[in-house]
Design an enzyme around this catalytic site. Structure first.
Site, PDB file in Angstrom:
ATOM      1  N   LYS A 181       0.604 -19.536 -10.004  1.00 30.81           N
ATOM      2  CA  LYS A 181       0.869 -19.997 -11.373  1.00 30.81           C
ATOM      3  C   LYS A 181      -0.449 -20.369 -12.050  1.00 30.81           C
ATOM      4  CE  LYS A 181      -0.116 -24.557 -10.982  1.00 30.81           C
ATOM      5  NZ  LYS A 181      -1.191 -25.208 -11.758  1.00 30.81           N
ATOM      6  N   ASP A 223       4.710 -29.527  -7.265  1.00 34.09           N
ATOM      7  CA  ASP A 223       4.762 -28.185  -7.861  1.00 34.09           C
ATOM      8  C   ASP A 223       5.821 -27.290  -7.221  1.00 34.09           C
ATOM      9  OD1 ASP A 223       2.814 -28.509  -9.789  1.00 34.09           O
ATOM     10  OD2 ASP A 223       1.181 -27.729  -8.545  1.00 34.09           O
TER      11      ASP A 223
END
Length: 301
Positions: free
Chosen positions: A12, A138
Site C-alpha cells: 500500500k 494496518d
C-alpha cells in the site's frame, strides 16, 4: 481440506497521511488515505499432517519464528479454532521491507485469508479484519484493500471510490526507517498549518475521479521528521517530479517514495533513469506498477 494455496499480498501507499493527536496509550490518532498498489509478495501455504508452523523466506534477515507477522497471523487462527494440522509457508518478498508500504501487515492479512480458506473456518472478511487488528494497526486495511479513509489508529476504515488508473513509480533508497522513531520524534505542536494534508480535499477529488486534484492535494505529515533525517527522500521526490510525475510523496513513515504518472511513457523513462541512468544511486529498489482497485479483481486473493 485444501492442501496448497497460492496468494498475493499487495503493498500500500498513503495518498494522504495526517496525525491529529497523541493518545494516552502511546498510539497516535491519524487520518489517512490508503491505496493498494500492484506490487505484491508471493505466499504459498502448504498443509502438513504434523502440527506446527514452518516459514521459509527468500530474505535471510527476516525472522521465521513468532517475531514474523505471518507466524502470528497463522497462530492466532489455528489456536482459536484448535487446528491440529500444521502448515508450511513459503514467503517470497518483493515489497520493500521497513519501507512504509505495510509489507508485513499485508503478508499477515493474506495468511489470515489463507488459513481461513484452507481449514474452512467460515470467517467473513469483517471477522478477519477484527482479528487482524490484534496483529497490527494496518492489518485490517490490508484484508480489505482498495481505496479507503483510515482513522483512529488505522482500524476505522471507510471505503472510497476506486482511484483513476495511472502509473505509480515506487523508489526505496538504501535506508530503513523505524516507524517508532518517526512517531516519537513527531512534534505536533511545532507543525505549521500547511504541514497537514487536505484529507477532505483528497476524498472529494477521489469522488470526482480527478487524478490531478488528488495529486495536488497529496501530503504526508511524517515527512517533517523523516526527510531531515534522510535527505535522499527529498532528492527522489524532486527527481520524480523532474522526470514527469504529477506529484511525488513519501509513503507511511518512509523511506519509500512514490510518483504518480499520467503518461505511461514518462513513467517508463523515469523507471529507466532511476534503475539504470545517472540517477541510479538514489534508490536501491525501483518498481513500476499501478493502483490495485478491488472492483477490478474478481478472483479474490
Amino acid at each position: 481440506m485444501i492442501r496448497h494455496l497460492g496468494l498475493k499480498a499487495y503493498g500500500k501507499i498513503n495518498l494522504g497521511l495526517d496525525v491529529l493527536r497523541k493518545r494516552e496509550d502511546g498510539y497516535h490518532d491519524v487520518r489517512m488515505i490508503m491505496q493498494t498498489v500492484g506490487l505484491y509478495d508471493k505466499i504459498d501455504i502448504y498443509l502438513k499432517e504434523t502440527p506446527g508452523i514452518e516459514i521459509v523466506t527468500n530474505l535471510f534477515y527476516l525472522p521465521v519464528n513468532e517475531n514474523n507477522l505471518v507466524y502470528k497471523a497463522s497462530r492466532l487462527l489455528m489456536d482459536e479454532f484448535h487446528v491440529t494440522h500444521g502448515i508450511r509457508i513459503h514467503l517470497k518478498k518483493f515489497i520493500p521491507v521497513s519501507a512504509g508500504m505495510a509489507g508485513g501487515s499485508s503478508d499477515a492479512a493474506a495468511v489470515l485469508f489463507g488459513v481461513n480458506k484452507m481449514f474452512q473456518l467460515g470467517l467473513s472478511r469483517e471477522d478477519l479484519m477484527e482479528r487482524g487488528l490484534k496483529i497490527g494497526a494496518d492489518v485490517p486495511y490490508c484484508v480489505m484493500r482498495g481505496t479507503a479513509l483510515s482513522e483512529g489508529i488505522g482500524e476505522i476504515l471507510t471505503p472510497l471510490p476506486d482511484m483513476p488508473q495511472c502509473k505509480v513509480l515506487i523508489a526505496k533508497p538504501g535506508v530503513s526507517v523505524s516507524t517508532k522513531f518517526v512517531y516519537e520524534n513527531l512534534n505536533l505542536n511545532r507543525l505549521k498549518e500547511e504541514d497537514h494534508p487536505d484529507i477532505d480535499g483528497i476524498i472529494k477529488a477521489i469522488k470526482d475521479h480527478n487524478i490531478h486534484q488528488i495529486s495536488q492535494r497529496m501530503g504526508n505529515v511524517l515527512e517533517t521528521v523523516t526527510i531531515p533525517e534522510y535527505p535522499v527522500i527529498a532528492q527522489i521526490k524532486e527527481k520524480l517530479k523532474e522526470l514527469g510525475a504529477v506529484n511525488a510523496m513519501m509513503s507511511g513513515s518512509g523511506p519509500t517514495v512514490f510518483g504518480i504518472f499520467i503518461s505511461p511513457k514518462a513513467a517508463e523513462n523515469a523507471y529507466e533513469e532511476l534503475r539504470y541512468g545517472e540517477s541510479k544511486g538514489l534508490a536501491k529498489q525501483v518498481y513500476l506498477t499501478n493502483f490495485y482497485n478491488t472492483k477490478e479483481v474478481t478472483n479474490g486473493k
